[in-house]
Design a protein around this motif. Structure first.
Motif, short mmCIF file in Angstrom:
data_model
loop_
_atom_site.label_atom_id
_atom_site.label_comp_id
_atom_site.label_asym_id
_atom_site.label_seq_id
_atom_site.Cartn_x
_atom_site.Cartn_y
_atom_site.Cartn_z
N ILE A 65 0.82 -1.14 -0.09
CA ILE A 65 0.03 -0.11 0.07
C ILE A 65 0.88 1.31 -0.04
O ILE A 65 1.84 1.22 0.43
N THR A 66 0.49 2.18 -0.69
CA THR A 66 0.95 3.48 -0.68
C THR A 66 0.08 4.66 -0.45
O THR A 66 -0.91 4.18 -0.40
N GLY A 67 0.64 5.79 -0.65
CA GLY A 67 -0.24 6.87 -0.58
C GLY A 67 -1.28 7.22 -1.45
O GLY A 67 -2.34 7.49 -1.15
N ALA A 68 -0.72 6.76 -2.60
CA ALA A 68 -1.63 6.79 -3.80
C ALA A 68 -3.04 5.91 -3.71
O ALA A 68 -3.94 6.10 -4.10
N ASP A 69 -2.67 4.67 -3.00
CA ASP A 69 -3.73 3.78 -2.69
C ASP A 69 -4.69 4.41 -1.73
O ASP A 69 -6.11 4.09 -2.00
N VAL A 70 -4.39 5.03 -0.96
CA VAL A 70 -5.08 5.81 0.11
C VAL A 70 -5.97 6.70 -0.49
O VAL A 70 -7.02 6.96 -0.30
N VAL A 71 -5.52 7.62 -1.45
CA VAL A 71 -6.13 8.73 -2.08
C VAL A 71 -7.03 7.93 -2.85
O VAL A 71 -8.25 8.57 -2.74
#
Length: 236
Positions: A65-71
């Motif tokens: 998981i990365t920040g892009a997935d959270v967005v």
């Protein structure tokens, strides 16, 4: 302002909290208090994200998981609040994000945090307000232009959307209409109907025809408003 921080680096979370506390003290007399909730994983954040005014995100230590997935997950839940991507091991500037995303480098400096909050406030001022619709066990968020009209059907309320779909909720038209008070484009021509004036296609004798061809009777008291809406969205 209610801030959510989602960062899997505990030291960075603590530093961010300290910076926000100082910034909150500095802004107390102008913008009010800044509150921050810190999350070390995305699942906790995504439980109730709509309560936050701005998000600060950096996920680079958690596998898969990365920040892009959270967005993406935030957008899927209907969030349109400003999101600040904090760049550390991952340079989020090299990725594609929605217009409400801005960027901040780590380690975060006090003046840059302050500038990002100012930027977020400007995005908030320009944000399109959302309408909350509770559908069974989930809540959907949509804009005014998403809803064409709503009609009672027994104990259910059928809401017809501009994309051609329809959702049914356990509610009545007048409850929905009271929820839409801040959106003057909506009006209620009868106790069991709510119409969005932007989608009126034709005005008749005490009736209107909506996009898609469905016709509704309009009471005498609402006819002038229906004509006003029609003229606003169909200028001569």
């Amino acid at each position: 302002m209610h801030i959510a921080l989602c960062d899997d680096n505990v030291a960075d979370r603590k530093q961010f909290e300290r910076l926000v506390k100082r910034e909150s003290d500095r802004r107390a007399a102008t913008d009010g208090t800044l509150f921050v909730d810190s999350f070390g994983n995305a699942d906790s954040l995504l439980t109730n994200p709509m309560q936050y005014d701005v998000f600060y995100i950096d996920m680079c230590k958690t596998p898969n998981i990365t920040g892009a997935d959270v967005v993406k997950s935030l957008k899927d839940k209907g969030v349109n609040a400003p999101i600040v991507m904090c760049c550390s091991n991952i340079n989020y500037r090299e990725q594609d994000f929605p217009e409400n995303v801005i960027f901040l480098d780590k380690p975060i400096k006090a003046d840059e945090l302050s500038a990002s909050i100012d930027h977020a406030l400007k995005i908030m001022e320009q944000a399109v307000p959302l309408i909350e619709i509770r559908v069974e066990k989930e809540t959907r968020y949509m804009t005014e232009s998403d809803i064409m009209y709503a009609v009672e059907r027994g104990r259910m309320l059928d809401i017809f959307l501009q994309d051609g779909s329809m959702i049914s909720i356990l509610d009545n038209a007048q409850n929905l209409f009271s929820q839409l008070e801040g959106f003057p484009v909506f009006f209620s021509p009868g106790m069991k109907v709510v119409l969005n004036g932007r989608y009126i296609e034709q005005i008749g004798f005490y009736k209107v025809t909506m996009r898609g061809g469905r016709t509704f009777h309009v009471s005498h008291g609402c006819m002038a408003y229906a004509k006003k809406m029609f003229n606003e969205f169909h200028p001569c």
